[in-house]
Design a protein around this motif. Structure first.
Motif, PDB file in Angstrom:
ATOM      1  N   ASP A 280      45.823  36.487  26.582  1.00 29.56           N
ATOM      2  CA  ASP A 280      44.475  36.476  27.143  1.00 29.56           C
ATOM      3  C   ASP A 280      43.511  37.135  26.152  1.00 29.56           C
ATOM      4  O   ASP A 280      43.684  38.293  25.768  1.00 29.56           O
ATOM      5  CB  ASP A 280      44.462  37.236  28.470  1.00 29.56           C
ATOM      6  CG  ASP A 280      43.175  37.041  29.254  1.00 29.56           C
ATOM      7  OD1 ASP A 280      42.319  36.241  28.813  1.00 29.56           O
ATOM      8  OD2 ASP A 280      43.023  37.679  30.305  1.00 29.56           O
ATOM      9  N   TRP A 286      43.093  31.548  24.971  1.00 29.06           N
ATOM     10  CA  TRP A 286      42.240  31.444  26.152  1.00 29.06           C
ATOM     11  C   TRP A 286      41.738  32.823  26.535  1.00 29.06           C
ATOM     12  O   TRP A 286      42.280  33.852  26.114  1.00 29.06           O
ATOM     13  CB  TRP A 286      43.026  30.851  27.328  1.00 29.06           C
ATOM     14  CG  TRP A 286      44.342  31.553  27.521  1.00 29.06           C
ATOM     15  CD1 TRP A 286      44.574  32.748  28.142  1.00 29.06           C
ATOM     16  CD2 TRP A 286      45.610  31.114  27.020  1.00 29.06           C
ATOM     17  NE1 TRP A 286      45.902  33.080  28.075  1.00 29.06           N
ATOM     18  CE2 TRP A 286      46.570  32.097  27.407  1.00 29.06           C
ATOM     19  CE3 TRP A 286      46.042  29.985  26.323  1.00 29.06           C
ATOM     20  CZ2 TRP A 286      47.924  31.980  27.094  1.00 29.06           C
ATOM     21  CZ3 TRP A 286      47.387  29.882  26.012  1.00 29.06           C
ATOM     22  CH2 TRP A 286      48.311  30.854  26.393  1.00 29.06           C
ATOM     23  N   GLN A 287      40.692  32.834  27.315  1.00 23.90           N
ATOM     24  CA  GLN A 287      40.191  34.047  27.940  1.00 23.90           C
ATOM     25  C   GLN A 287      39.903  33.695  29.383  1.00 23.90           C
ATOM     26  O   GLN A 287      39.181  32.747  29.666  1.00 23.90           O
ATOM     27  CB  GLN A 287      38.931  34.559  27.238  1.00 23.90           C
ATOM     28  CG  GLN A 287      38.386  35.845  27.838  1.00 23.90           C
ATOM     29  CD  GLN A 287      37.248  36.409  27.007  1.00 23.90           C
ATOM     30  OE1 GLN A 287      37.396  36.639  25.806  1.00 23.90           O
ATOM     31  NE2 GLN A 287      36.100  36.619  27.647  1.00 23.90           N
ATOM     32  N   ARG A 288      40.479  34.461  30.301  1.00 25.86           N
ATOM     33  CA  ARG A 288      40.412  34.064  31.710  1.00 25.86           C
ATOM     34  C   ARG A 288      39.199  34.615  32.440  1.00 25.86           C
ATOM     35  O   ARG A 288      38.756  34.021  33.429  1.00 25.86           O
ATOM     36  CB  ARG A 288      41.716  34.474  32.411  1.00 25.86           C
ATOM     37  CG  ARG A 288      42.916  33.680  31.887  1.00 25.86           C
ATOM     38  CD  ARG A 288      44.187  33.986  32.645  1.00 25.86           C
ATOM     39  NE  ARG A 288      44.692  35.321  32.347  1.00 25.86           N
ATOM     40  CZ  ARG A 288      45.789  35.835  32.892  1.00 25.86           C
ATOM     41  NH1 ARG A 288      46.482  35.124  33.781  1.00 25.86           N
ATOM     42  NH2 ARG A 288      46.218  37.045  32.567  1.00 25.86           N
ATOM     43  N   ASP A 289      38.639  35.732  32.016  1.00 29.83           N
ATOM     44  CA  ASP A 289      37.488  36.301  32.720  1.00 29.83           C
ATOM     45  C   ASP A 289      36.577  37.016  31.719  1.00 29.83           C
ATOM     46  O   ASP A 289      36.906  38.119  31.281  1.00 29.83           O
ATOM     47  CB  ASP A 289      37.956  37.277  33.795  1.00 29.83           C
ATOM     48  CG  ASP A 289      36.801  37.768  34.673  1.00 29.83           C
ATOM     49  OD1 ASP A 289      35.752  37.084  34.690  1.00 29.83           O
ATOM     50  OD2 ASP A 289      36.938  38.822  35.304  1.00 29.83           O
ATOM     51  N   PRO A 290      35.434  36.413  31.353  1.00 31.09           N
ATOM     52  CA  PRO A 290      34.991  35.064  31.738  1.00 31.09           C
ATOM     53  C   PRO A 290      35.812  34.000  31.014  1.00 31.09           C
ATOM     54  O   PRO A 290      36.381  34.255  29.955  1.00 31.09           O
ATOM     55  CB  PRO A 290      33.535  35.029  31.286  1.00 31.09           C
ATOM     56  CG  PRO A 290      33.495  35.966  30.120  1.00 31.09           C
ATOM     57  CD  PRO A 290      34.466  37.064  30.435  1.00 31.09           C
ATOM     58  N   SER A 291      35.844  32.824  31.602  1.00 28.29           N
ATOM     59  CA  SER A 291      36.697  31.760  31.082  1.00 28.29           C
ATOM     60  C   SER A 291      36.165  31.224  29.749  1.00 28.29           C
ATOM     61  O   SER A 291      35.021  30.806  29.649  1.00 28.29           O
ATOM     62  CB  SER A 291      36.789  30.627  32.097  1.00 28.29           C
ATOM     63  OG  SER A 291      37.601  29.588  31.608  1.00 28.29           O
ATOM     64  N   ARG A 292      37.039  31.256  28.733  1.00 25.81           N
ATOM     65  CA  ARG A 292      36.722  30.685  27.429  1.00 25.81           C
ATOM     66  C   ARG A 292      37.992  30.071  26.868  1.00 25.81           C
ATOM     67  O   ARG A 292      39.087  30.426  27.250  1.00 25.81           O
ATOM     68  CB  ARG A 292      36.193  31.747  26.459  1.00 25.81           C
ATOM     69  CG  ARG A 292      34.834  32.310  26.826  1.00 25.81           C
ATOM     70  CD  ARG A 292      34.400  33.388  25.858  1.00 25.81           C
ATOM     71  NE  ARG A 292      33.138  33.993  26.251  1.00 25.81           N
ATOM     72  CZ  ARG A 292      32.613  35.075  25.673  1.00 25.81           C
ATOM     73  NH1 ARG A 292      33.249  35.649  24.663  1.00 25.81           N
ATOM     74  NH2 ARG A 292      31.468  35.564  26.093  1.00 25.81           N
ATOM     75  N   THR A 310      41.364  25.412  33.073  1.00 25.84           N
ATOM     76  CA  THR A 310      41.953  26.657  33.549  1.00 25.84           C
ATOM     77  C   THR A 310      43.096  26.323  34.496  1.00 25.84           C
ATOM     78  O   THR A 310      43.156  25.219  35.061  1.00 25.84           O
ATOM     79  CB  THR A 310      40.921  27.533  34.280  1.00 25.84           C
ATOM     80  OG1 THR A 310      40.398  26.808  35.417  1.00 25.84           O
ATOM     81  CG2 THR A 310      39.770  27.908  33.362  1.00 25.84           C
ATOM     82  N   ASP A 312      44.604  27.147  37.933  1.00 22.30           N
ATOM     83  CA  ASP A 312      44.293  27.732  39.230  1.00 22.30           C
ATOM     84  C   ASP A 312      45.489  27.507  40.139  1.00 22.30           C
ATOM     85  O   ASP A 312      45.640  26.425  40.734  1.00 22.30           O
ATOM     86  CB  ASP A 312      43.036  27.078  39.807  1.00 22.30           C
ATOM     87  CG  ASP A 312      42.591  27.700  41.126  1.00 22.30           C
ATOM     88  OD1 ASP A 312      43.197  28.711  41.535  1.00 22.30           O
ATOM     89  OD2 ASP A 312      41.655  27.164  41.740  1.00 22.30           O
TER      90      ASP A 312
END
Length: 496
Positions: A280, A286-292, A310, A312
């Motif tokens: 993450d 990826w980056q989950r929060d914020p999503s990138r 993403t 989910d």
């Protein structure tokens, strides 16, 4: 301190890769660096036989069965490929010269197989929608490179693999634009002539114009550009393939196979959760929060644009540029048909997991890949460490070489009329008459430090924050490089 020494110091401070290379090999010839580009010797977790078959199939479709047989034979002998390139027409000096150097490594086979990423947009750094021209705009070296568009601006966000073919009208418009650039003094007579030769003789070839996709056209154009680098026969034959279709073909089996690496990473909940956490925020993941970024796959919109996805729960989902939701159940029954149908593309992480970590293919990267690929590798090993039943796979993954690189190194430079040295792409090399056999032989004798300095006017601002670079550094460095006594880089003079 010279400007060259200063910018080398800046690059070393900001890039561990450059710092380590200069420490070990700064004054050594490129031949010493190339000798270290060797495939790993450990046994991979999965057999490479299916990889060789997929490469053979892809190569046969694009280059013919005879080339496919020879390329795969070379790959079997040396399972190592460049993977920092982007797929599509390539006039980016750093990647073209990197491929040339890779082809000159000791014991290299006849075919240089290059796996490029085709999920990038048409206006990405390498600019496959047109030509990169290494010619000072109005004589200003700091303006390098210039861009000459060929395909229309409306297609700039399409992925290369989904791009429409160019046509004769686009070539005519590009030639007209080039002529206007010359009249306005934006490009030199040498540049205008060299680029027009490429447009007329390479792009406008009837056999190339008749091909049904940009991807097929790009393969033909790149082959011609590669051959144009040399006055005599090329030292190797270029075989450029897109990495995503190869990975998708392998994934169509791996996703159904509980023993495959990807199946364990994607479908064992504890392994997947650990992997998603470890990577993450990591570059190229990826980056989950914020999503990138994107998780494991890219979606492809109806307009051919890449859509980040993403995870989910057990749904892979994303929103395209028109607000339409794309959605697949995260299981082989949904993923495999979407992959084979081109609605999904394997992400950069998934391509490397499939080819490098699972099958032990040695991947030679640039200054970014050689940094993030070892981090991905550690994330995969950590994820597999959650259970003793995955220990054997983790041990195999950990042995895959992940730091191989040919980064920011150019041994061929264009000498401007005033003596300054600037990078040279395939348009300029061909325009200057190509490399002689003696030039090719001399390339690997260029010192690593000097090859960095030749490349820096093009790539340094990707390594060092622009605000830390001196005003006018690119022009000053080009002038300093041109005035250096004892330089070994191949200097191409403009022809009349």
């Amino acid at each position: 301190m010279t400007l060259g020494a200063h910018v080398l110091d800046l690059a070393a401070r900001h890039s561990p890769l450059v710092r380590d290379t200069l420490r070990r090999l700064g004054d050594a010839p490129l031949a010493d660096l190339l000798a270290g580009l060797r495939p790993g010797r450990s046994e991979p977790w999965q057999s490479r036989e299916d990889l060789y078959q997929v490469v053979a199939d892809q190569t046969a479709a694009w280059y013919g069965p005879a080339v496919a047989a020879e390329a795969v034979a070379g790959l079997r002998a040396q399972p190592i490929v460049p993977t920092s390139n982007h797929f599509g027409v390539d006039t980016f000096a750093d990647s073209v010269q990197g491929t040339l150097l890779f082809a000159l490594r000791p014991g290299a086979p006849r075919d240089v197989v290059v796996l490029g990423f085709g999920s990038v947009s048409m206006n990405n750094l390498t600019y496959p929608m047109g030509l990169r021209l290494y010619d000072p705009r109005h004589g200003e070296v700091g303006s390098l490179p210039q861009r000459l568009p060929i395909q229309p601006n409306r297609d700039k966000h399409r992925t290369v693999l989904a791009a429409r073919p160019y046509d004769a009208g686009m070539i005519d418009r590009a030639r007209g634009r080039l002529a206007r650039m010359r009249r306005d003094g934006e490009v030199s007579a040498f540049c205008a002539r060299s680029a027009d030769d490429v447009l007329h003789q390479v792009y406008a070839s009837p056999a190339t114009l008749s091909l049904p996709s940009h991807a097929l056209q790009a393969t033909r154009v790149n082959t011609a550009l590669w051959d144009g680098l040399f006055q005599a026969d090329p030292p190797a034959r270029l075989v450029q393939l897109a990495i995503e279709p190869i990975s998708a073909a392998l994934l169509s089996r791996d996703l159904h196979d509980p023993g495959s690496l990807v199946h364990q990473l994607f479908f064992v909940p504890q392994v997947r959760d650990t992997l998603l956490g470890r990577l993450d925020g990591v570059r190229a993941c990826w980056q989950r929060d914020p999503s990138r970024g994107t998780v494991f796959f890219w979606g492809l919109s109806a307009a051919g644009r890449r859509v980040p996805l993403t995870l989910d729960g057990e749904l892979l989902t994303g929103i395209d540029e028109r607000g339409h939701r794309l959605e697949w159940k995260f299981g082989p029954e949904d993923l495999v048909p979407a992959l084979l149908g081109g609605q999904l593309l394997p992400s950069l992480f998934t391509c490397f997991a499939t080819l490098a970590f699972a099958r032990g293919l040695s991947c030679v990267g640039g200054y970014f890949q050689a940094t993030y690929l070892p981090v991905m590798q550690r994330g995969v090993v950590d994820a597999l460490s959650v259970g003793a039943e995955f220990r054997a796979a983790a041990e195999r993954v950990a042995q895959v070489p992940a730091g191989l690189h040919l980064a920011s190194l150019q041994a061929v430079a264009r000498a401007l009329p005033g003596g300054a040295l600037i990078p040279a792409g395939p348009v300029e090399i061909a325009g200057a008459g190509g490399l002689s056999p003696a030039d090719v032989d001399a390339l690997t004798r260029v010192p690593v430090r000097e090859a960095h300095l030749v490349a820096f006017p093009e790539v340094l601002d990707h390594l060092v924050p622009p605000e830390e670079l001196p005003t006018g550094w690119a022009a000053a460095l080009a002038a300093e490089s041109g005035g250096r006594d004892g330089g070994r880089a191949i200097r191409l003079e403009e022809t009349s």
